[in-house]
Design a protein around this motif. Structure first.
Motif, mmCIF file in Angstrom:
data_model
loop_
_atom_site.group_PDB
_atom_site.id
_atom_site.type_symbol
_atom_site.label_atom_id
_atom_site.label_comp_id
_atom_site.label_asym_id
_atom_site.label_seq_id
_atom_site.Cartn_x
_atom_site.Cartn_y
_atom_site.Cartn_z
ATOM 1 N N ALA A 155 0.811 -1.218 0.000
ATOM 2 C CA ALA A 155 0.000 0.000 0.000
ATOM 3 C C ALA A 155 0.844 1.267 0.000
ATOM 4 N N PRO A 176 -5.234 -3.507 -7.193
ATOM 5 C CA PRO A 176 -4.647 -3.839 -5.893
ATOM 6 C C PRO A 176 -4.208 -5.278 -5.732
ATOM 7 N N PHE A 183 -4.577 -3.827 3.154
ATOM 8 C CA PHE A 183 -4.700 -2.375 3.057
ATOM 9 C C PHE A 183 -5.676 -1.870 4.110
ATOM 10 N N GLU A 187 -6.112 3.778 3.405
ATOM 11 C CA GLU A 187 -5.289 3.544 2.218
ATOM 12 C C GLU A 187 -6.145 3.225 1.008
#
Length: 321
Positions: A155, A176, A183, A187
């Protein structure tokens, strides 16, 4: 590369993959042995190493499709053994892959696949978190970059790159990956807020919603597009209050699922760069993913624009013009 916004930046990991094949089914194993505490023992038919890392896998796919691309990453000195030569040989720019001489190991992925394409993955960040990684703003001609892709990493790394891309007013595609589970709410919210498009698989999508504390409606309001891949069930793209479903390519051999998500992303970005409709972008992504699926390992498949057009017409019955 000229003054037009003509190329793609991929911020992401470069990794050495260790891939194992399990000639059985994880589901049947669990039914038979009743897994407790994730204690399992699998007899593998093969284990091998290959070039990987989500960032470089995406860059590979874009390069194969003749999209100008620059990968921004950092590696350990093991990258110099064979990986650098591999990228140079196929013509991918390596100027912005920094090598941390104090670290031997690049990022490393351990992936075991069963015969149905299900996978167990372990990831070691290695040199990925090295402070010598450069920012997008340090790249020459960054003003001509059209799209910045944030491929899966930690992150803090993704936030640093995202903030810099936002300052440069470069549209961000946020991918992601499996790391989304680690995370924080803050974030995820910041990364989504800075992005135009989120690309994610269906499992990761549920984790994103849970960890961000966002409703689906709130998330969609923050984005231009949300792309959710669903494996053999195809892909859903949420855009402007509607959902566009595109089926996966059928009738292909399931040789190795490793890197199929990255191949899809390369195809989808190729579509964006060609100003295709959302539906066609998703179809192109599915075609490139299917080509990857038919090949062992990552960064091994061959695909140019001619092959893409032929496979696209065969899969969807329409010409790609």
């Amino acid at each position: 590369m000229g003054t037009k916004k003509s190329w793609v930046l991929v911020c992401g990991s470069i990794a050495i993959d260790f891939l194992g094949d399990y000639d059985g089914s994880f589901e049947k194993y669990e039914e038979k042995y009743k897994i407790q505490g994730l204690n399992i023992s699998l007899q593998l038919t093969e284990i091998r190493s290959s070039f990987g890392g989500c960032g470089l896998n995406i860059a590979y796919g874009l390069h194969r499709l003749s999209v100008p691309v620059i990968p921004l990453s950092v590696a350990g000195t093991d990258y110099l053994d064979r990986y650098q030569e591999h990228l140079t040989k196929i013509g991918i720019e390596t100027d912005y892959i920094a090598v941390d001489q104090s670290l031997r190991s690049s990022a490393t992925a351990l992936v075991i696949s069963d015969k149905h394409g299900n996978q167990i993955t372990g990831f070691y960040a290695g040199a990925a978190s090295s402070p010598i990684r450069r920012l997008p703003s340090e790249i020459r001609n960054i003003e001509s970059c059209r799209i910045g892709i944030l491929a899966p990493e930690g992150a803090s790394i993704m936030l640093r790159q995202a903030r810099n891309l936002a300052e440069l007013d470069i549209p961000i595609v946020f991918d992601p990956g499996q790391g989304i589970a680690d995370f924080s709410e803050a974030e995820i919210n910041e990364l989504v807020h800075l992005s135009k498009i989120v690309m994610i698989n269906s499992h990761e999508y549920q984790i994103l919603l849970e960890n961000s504390q966002l409703s689906e409606e709130q998330l969609l309001d923050m984005l231009e597009q949300l792309v959710v891949t669903r494996g053999a069930k195809g892909v859903d793209v949420y855009e402007s209050g509607r959902c566009i479903h595109v089926p996966a390519v059928e009738g292909i051999a399931n040789i190795d699922p490793t890197g199929c998500g990255d191949a899809f992303r390369a195809g989808y970005i190729y579509g964006l760069m060609g100003n295709y409709s959302t539906k066609i972008c998703a179809r192109i992504g599915c075609v490139i993913a299917s080509i990857n699926l038919e090949n062992r390992d990552t960064q091994t498949y061959e695909c140019d624009e001619g092959i893409l057009r032929s496979r696209y017409q065969s899969a969807y019955g329409d010409a790609l013009n």
